[in-house]
Design a protein around this motif. Structure first.
Motif, PDB file in Angstrom:
ATOM      1  N   CYS A 209     -41.131 -70.445 -15.514  1.00  0.00           N
ATOM      2  CA  CYS A 209     -42.503 -70.016 -15.785  1.00  0.00           C
ATOM      3  C   CYS A 209     -43.317 -69.953 -14.488  1.00  0.00           C
ATOM      4  O   CYS A 209     -44.079 -69.004 -14.256  1.00  0.00           O
ATOM      5  N   GLU A 210     -43.158 -70.951 -13.628  1.00  0.00           N
ATOM      6  CA  GLU A 210     -43.891 -70.978 -12.363  1.00  0.00           C
ATOM      7  C   GLU A 210     -43.463 -69.838 -11.443  1.00  0.00           C
ATOM      8  O   GLU A 210     -44.292 -69.271 -10.722  1.00  0.00           O
ATOM      9  N   LEU A 211     -42.190 -69.477 -11.470  1.00  0.00           N
ATOM     10  CA  LEU A 211     -41.720 -68.346 -10.674  1.00  0.00           C
ATOM     11  C   LEU A 211     -42.406 -67.053 -11.109  1.00  0.00           C
ATOM     12  O   LEU A 211     -42.758 -66.215 -10.271  1.00  0.00           O
ATOM     13  N   ASP A 212     -42.618 -66.901 -12.411  1.00  0.00           N
ATOM     14  CA  ASP A 212     -43.292 -65.703 -12.904  1.00  0.00           C
ATOM     15  C   ASP A 212     -44.754 -65.664 -12.465  1.00  0.00           C
ATOM     16  O   ASP A 212     -45.303 -64.591 -12.201  1.00  0.00           O
ATOM     17  N   VAL A 213     -45.404 -66.830 -12.405  1.00  0.00           N
ATOM     18  CA  VAL A 213     -46.784 -66.879 -11.926  1.00  0.00           C
ATOM     19  C   VAL A 213     -46.853 -66.442 -10.464  1.00  0.00           C
ATOM     20  O   VAL A 213     -47.720 -65.646 -10.076  1.00  0.00           O
ATOM     21  N   VAL A 214     -45.945 -66.963  -9.651  1.00  0.00           N
ATOM     22  CA  VAL A 214     -45.910 -66.588  -8.241  1.00  0.00           C
ATOM     23  C   VAL A 214     -45.649 -65.092  -8.098  1.00  0.00           C
ATOM     24  O   VAL A 214     -46.308 -64.406  -7.301  1.00  0.00           O
TER      25      VAL A 214
END
Length: 237
Positions: A209-214
């Motif tokens: 999920c954090e990778l998608d935010v970045v």
């Protein structure tokens, strides 16, 4: 006018969702019937309601949020950082924590929320789950009475449409064509249910999920024709 927006006024986000129950058989009869009715058009003759249930996380009425990851820029002179954090675990609590973040740091008219396909998925999904869980909507998600230009939401997929209402582009494809380096991912969205219910590996989902935010923030920078974030500029807190 995208380049005129202050990056520090934008909260980038992404959510991960799963079906409310691990298996169709764990739903009560009424919910099973409502699920069958809701998905009749999508299933057609190809799937039974039970076979189709693995996709239930897509619908806020039958799914739940297990992770909300957010990211925001902090700028100081020539220094630029992108801070990423996540709310995860029990849905009611993570929704309250997310609401508190909005209340404390992104509650002014100048503040905006940004997600990829957020207007069709993330923003309404969060709002619906808050209503279901008995949480009053924060101002940034309560759209009642707002004129279109007053809605504080940005959507990188919508920005890429340039007025073409029929065009759908995945975040992965946008990142590819815009030259955003693709992080090494060991899963995709279709695997979230299995990783959550079968592998019990929430940490893996949070990382995804954090990778998608970045990646959403990187795509937004490219849409403004600005330099991409370097790894050392990304801070996970």
């Amino acid at each position: 006018m995208l380049y005129k927006l202050n990056l520090e006024h934008i909260l980038f986000l992404d959510i991960e969702t799963v079906p409310q129950k691990p298996d169709f058989g764990q739903l009560d009869e009424n919910t099973q019937e409502l699920w069958a009715q809701k998905t009749q058009y999508q299933r057609k003759e190809e799937f039974t309601p039970e076979e189709f249930y693995e996709r239930a996380g897509i619908w806020a009425e039958f799914g739940k949020i297990i992770c909300i990851s957010v990211g925001y820029f902090t700028l100081k002179g020539d220094s630029r950082n992108f801070r990423v954090t996540s709310f995860h675990g029990e849905e009611t609590e993570l929704l309250k924590q997310f609401k508190q973040l909005l209340k404390d740091h992104f509650n002014q008219a100048k503040h905006l929320l940004c997600a990829h396909n957020g207007k069709e998925f993330d923003f309404p999904y969060i709002a619906r789950r808050m209503v279901i869980q008995g949480i009053n909507l924060p101002y940034k998600l309560d759209l009642f009475g707002k004129k279109p230009w007053e809605v504080p939401h940005l959507d990188t997929m919508e920005l890429w449409k340039f007025g073409d209402y029929k065009h759908y582009t995945s975040l992965k494809l946008m990142a590819h064509v815009l030259g955003v380096p693709s992080p090494k991912e060991d899963m995709d969205g279709s695997m979230v249910r299995e990783v959550y219910y079968q592998d019990n590996d929430l940490d893996r989902i949070i990382s995804y999920c954090e990778l998608d935010v970045v990646t959403t923030a990187q795509v937004f920078l490219r849409l403004r024709n600005e330099a991409l974030l370097e790894e050392q500029e990304i801070k996970r807190v």
